[in-house]
Design a protein around this motif. Structure first.
Motif, mmCIF file in Angstrom:
data_model
loop_
_atom_site.group_PDB
_atom_site.id
_atom_site.type_symbol
_atom_site.label_atom_id
_atom_site.label_comp_id
_atom_site.label_asym_id
_atom_site.label_seq_id
_atom_site.Cartn_x
_atom_site.Cartn_y
_atom_site.Cartn_z
ATOM 1 N N PHE A 112 0.947 -1.173 -0.116
ATOM 2 C CA PHE A 112 0.155 -0.061 0.116
ATOM 3 C C PHE A 112 0.810 1.348 -0.087
ATOM 4 O O PHE A 112 1.793 1.286 0.956
ATOM 5 C CB PHE A 112 -0.870 0.059 1.344
ATOM 6 C CG PHE A 112 -1.786 -1.308 1.373
ATOM 7 C CD1 PHE A 112 -1.276 -1.991 2.387
ATOM 8 C CD2 PHE A 112 -2.730 -1.405 0.664
ATOM 9 C CE1 PHE A 112 -2.239 -3.391 2.600
ATOM 10 C CE2 PHE A 112 -3.656 -2.516 0.536
ATOM 11 C CZ PHE A 112 -3.428 -3.523 1.721
ATOM 12 N N ASP A 113 0.542 2.257 -0.880
ATOM 13 C CA ASP A 113 1.546 3.281 -0.907
ATOM 14 C C ASP A 113 0.576 4.502 -0.297
ATOM 15 O O ASP A 113 1.158 5.410 0.175
ATOM 16 C CB ASP A 113 1.650 3.822 -2.521
ATOM 17 C CG ASP A 113 2.667 2.920 -3.137
ATOM 18 O OD1 ASP A 113 2.712 3.071 -4.606
ATOM 19 O OD2 ASP A 113 3.564 2.488 -2.391
ATOM 20 N N HIS A 232 6.744 1.106 5.759
ATOM 21 C CA HIS A 232 6.700 -0.269 5.114
ATOM 22 C C HIS A 232 5.534 -1.200 5.122
ATOM 23 O O HIS A 232 5.289 -2.190 4.655
ATOM 24 C CB HIS A 232 7.959 -0.903 5.574
ATOM 25 C CG HIS A 232 7.786 -1.462 7.027
ATOM 26 N ND1 HIS A 232 8.003 -0.299 8.080
ATOM 27 C CD2 HIS A 232 7.199 -2.525 7.716
ATOM 28 C CE1 HIS A 232 7.749 -0.813 9.320
ATOM 29 N NE2 HIS A 232 7.146 -2.061 9.007
ATOM 30 N N GLY A 233 4.473 -0.841 5.995
ATOM 31 C CA GLY A 233 3.411 -1.459 6.080
ATOM 32 C C GLY A 233 2.168 -0.623 6.930
ATOM 33 O O GLY A 233 2.475 0.561 7.141
ATOM 34 N N VAL A 234 1.066 -1.248 6.999
ATOM 35 C CA VAL A 234 -0.038 -0.542 7.574
ATOM 36 C C VAL A 234 -0.492 -1.308 9.024
ATOM 37 O O VAL A 234 -0.497 -2.424 9.353
ATOM 38 C CB VAL A 234 -1.144 -0.305 6.534
ATOM 39 C CG1 VAL A 234 -0.937 0.495 5.581
ATOM 40 C CG2 VAL A 234 -1.883 -1.839 6.280
ATOM 41 N N LYS A 327 -3.940 -6.219 -8.035
ATOM 42 C CA LYS A 327 -4.846 -5.542 -8.694
ATOM 43 C C LYS A 327 -5.519 -4.408 -8.355
ATOM 44 O O LYS A 327 -5.514 -3.349 -8.807
ATOM 45 C CB LYS A 327 -5.765 -6.627 -9.168
ATOM 46 C CG LYS A 327 -6.590 -6.421 -10.509
ATOM 47 C CD LYS A 327 -7.109 -7.581 -11.260
ATOM 48 C CE LYS A 327 -8.641 -7.327 -11.574
ATOM 49 N NZ LYS A 327 -9.498 -8.530 -11.276
ATOM 50 N N ALA A 328 -5.992 -4.531 -6.898
ATOM 51 C CA ALA A 328 -6.769 -3.277 -6.514
ATOM 52 C C ALA A 328 -5.863 -2.210 -6.027
ATOM 53 O O ALA A 328 -6.272 -0.944 -6.358
ATOM 54 C CB ALA A 328 -7.526 -3.602 -5.053
ATOM 55 N N THR A 329 -4.291 -2.461 -5.840
ATOM 56 C CA THR A 329 -3.619 -1.343 -5.566
ATOM 57 C C THR A 329 -2.652 -1.005 -6.656
ATOM 58 O O THR A 329 -2.028 0.004 -6.511
ATOM 59 C CB THR A 329 -2.552 -1.926 -4.544
ATOM 60 O OG1 THR A 329 -1.898 -3.236 -4.575
ATOM 61 C CG2 THR A 329 -3.237 -2.097 -3.272
ATOM 62 N N GLY A 330 -2.723 -1.792 -7.689
ATOM 63 C CA GLY A 330 -1.674 -1.426 -8.847
ATOM 64 C C GLY A 330 -0.305 -2.066 -8.373
ATOM 65 O O GLY A 330 0.787 -1.537 -9.009
ATOM 66 N N PHE A 331 0.000 -2.766 -7.386
ATOM 67 C CA PHE A 331 1.318 -3.117 -7.114
ATOM 68 C C PHE A 331 1.799 -4.167 -8.123
ATOM 69 O O PHE A 331 1.152 -5.094 -8.306
ATOM 70 C CB PHE A 331 1.174 -3.895 -5.478
ATOM 71 C CG PHE A 331 2.538 -4.139 -5.023
ATOM 72 C CD1 PHE A 331 3.502 -3.045 -4.430
ATOM 73 C CD2 PHE A 331 3.327 -5.238 -5.489
ATOM 74 C CE1 PHE A 331 4.685 -3.417 -3.785
ATOM 75 C CE2 PHE A 331 4.454 -5.462 -5.171
ATOM 76 C CZ PHE A 331 5.266 -4.664 -4.252
ATOM 77 N N THR A 332 3.085 -3.771 -8.508
ATOM 78 C CA THR A 332 3.880 -4.874 -9.304
ATOM 79 C C THR A 332 5.070 -5.407 -8.545
ATOM 80 O O THR A 332 6.092 -4.527 -8.303
ATOM 81 C CB THR A 332 4.286 -4.051 -10.617
ATOM 82 O OG1 THR A 332 4.705 -3.054 -10.398
ATOM 83 C CG2 THR A 332 3.246 -3.940 -11.701
ATOM 84 N N PRO A 333 4.956 -6.712 -8.223
ATOM 85 C CA PRO A 333 6.097 -7.234 -7.633
ATOM 86 C C PRO A 333 7.365 -7.304 -8.236
ATOM 87 O O PRO A 333 7.456 -7.032 -9.381
ATOM 88 C CB PRO A 333 5.768 -8.675 -7.230
ATOM 89 C CG PRO A 333 4.549 -8.894 -7.964
ATOM 90 C CD PRO A 333 3.885 -7.567 -8.462
#
Ligand code: LMR
Length: 333
Positions: A112-113, A232-234, A327-333
């Protein structure tokens, strides 16, 4: 005969009075949590109490127990399942021991950004699907409440991931968080939130990860010399109730409580970012903890060091769940 009639009438009157008195007793909701009152969750719980009591015309009484004053970590969930408490708002990082390890998808680092991305998960299909997994455990999920983005703290400056090597770091009861600390060469220590301050003071742990709101309101700045803004996290919360209790409520009361929860959720999420910004300002103003802001390149080094945790925990949190969060966050590993 006359005496018997009078006695029967008296008993009937008494019984009626007792039933009426009972019926007039408010329905009590015990709401237990582990943080201070002046936090997003603490204030959210008070707001829910206010709205719930107002909107049910006093037919419901909400008793809020902050700061682990009723049940602490490791006790809360069982107490909820037993019905000793009706409502909780634990961090989503604490559902693994309950057998709902998919909730640890929230713990995969740097997924999460910002709050918008977080809400795409909590208010979307993933959030709903995770709540479904609680029903078989006698728990109903009502809402997700925000806190903030976690930072690393210790009594030595943490600028590079390697600075974490060998540190004893307190974590919540999440395997993904354990892997996160191991990926940084640190030694994870699962511990109840209420014990962290003392553990830092006595050196049982060297540091921990917290959003500024928890760090400041638990006075950790008194026992930690450095705080690095790793983001780094929530810390995110799931507001949950005992299913039998909730289903057993009169329909009109449940509707009023659902409305109160909806508005208290908006209230809590609207204040979360400011609560953390103000807490960080408080830490800085205290002069007790040096706050380290990372450059983009430095933050990338932490992201690179923590990325393997995603793959390592794909099967634990569920390949599909993780893919849905990407998909929901648009994160690409
Ligand atoms: C923690 O244990 O660090 C947090 O989950 C506490 C909280 O409820 O914010």
């Amino acid at each position: 005969m006359k005496i018997l009639t009078a006695l029967t009438a008296a008993c009937a009157t008494l019984a009626l009075a007792a039933t009426t008195a009972l019926a007039q007793q408010p329905i009590v909701i015990k709401f237990s949590h582990v943080v201070a009152v002046n936090t997003p969750k603490g204030k959210g719980a008070e707001q829910f109490k206010k709205l719930a009591e107002e909107r049910t015309g006093g037919k419901v009484k909400v008793e809020v127990y902050p700061n682990s004053s009723l049940f602490k970590d490791g006790e809360e969930m069982e107490a909820l399942q037993l019905g000793s408490v009706q409502m909780l708002a634990p961090s989503v990082s604490k559902f693994g021991p309950l057998g709902a390890r998919e909730f640890e998808v929230f713990d995969v680092p740097y997924v999460f950004d910002n709050y918008d991305e977080l809400h795409k998960v909590t208010e979307g299909a993933v959030g709903k699907a995770l709540f479904k997994k609680l029903e078989s455990k006698g728990i109903t999920g009502l809402a997700y409440w925000d806190n903030g983005f976690k930072d690393m703290s210790a009594n030595k400056p943490l600028r590079k991931p390697e600075d974490m090597k060998g540190l004893k770091m307190r974590i919540q009861s999440s395997k993904v968080l354990g892997d996160e600390m191991k990926a940084l060469g640190a030694l994870p220590q699962v511990m109840a939130f209420s014990e962290v301050y003392q553990a830092m003071q006595t050196g049982v742990v060297d540091g921990s990860e917290n959003p500024p709101s928890n760090f400041y309101t638990q006075k950790m700045h008194e026992v930690q010399k450095y705080l690095t803004l790793t983001d780094h996290g929530v810390i995110e919360y799931a507001v949950i109730v005992n299913k039998k209790f909730w289903d057993g409520l009169p329909a009109d009361i449940r509707t009023a409580l659902e409305g109160a929860m909806k508005d208290a959720t908006k209230f809590a999420n609207d204040i979360a970012k400011k609560e953390n910004d103000d807490a960080l300002a408080g830490v800085k103003a205290s002069g007790k903890t040096e706050v380290i802001a990372l450059s983009a390149a430095e933050k990338n080094a932490w992201k690179k060091a923590l990325l393997p945790v995603h793959k390592e925990n794909e099967s634990r949190v569920g390949k599909e769940t993780l893919a849905d969060v990407y998909k929901a966050t648009g994160f690409t590993p």
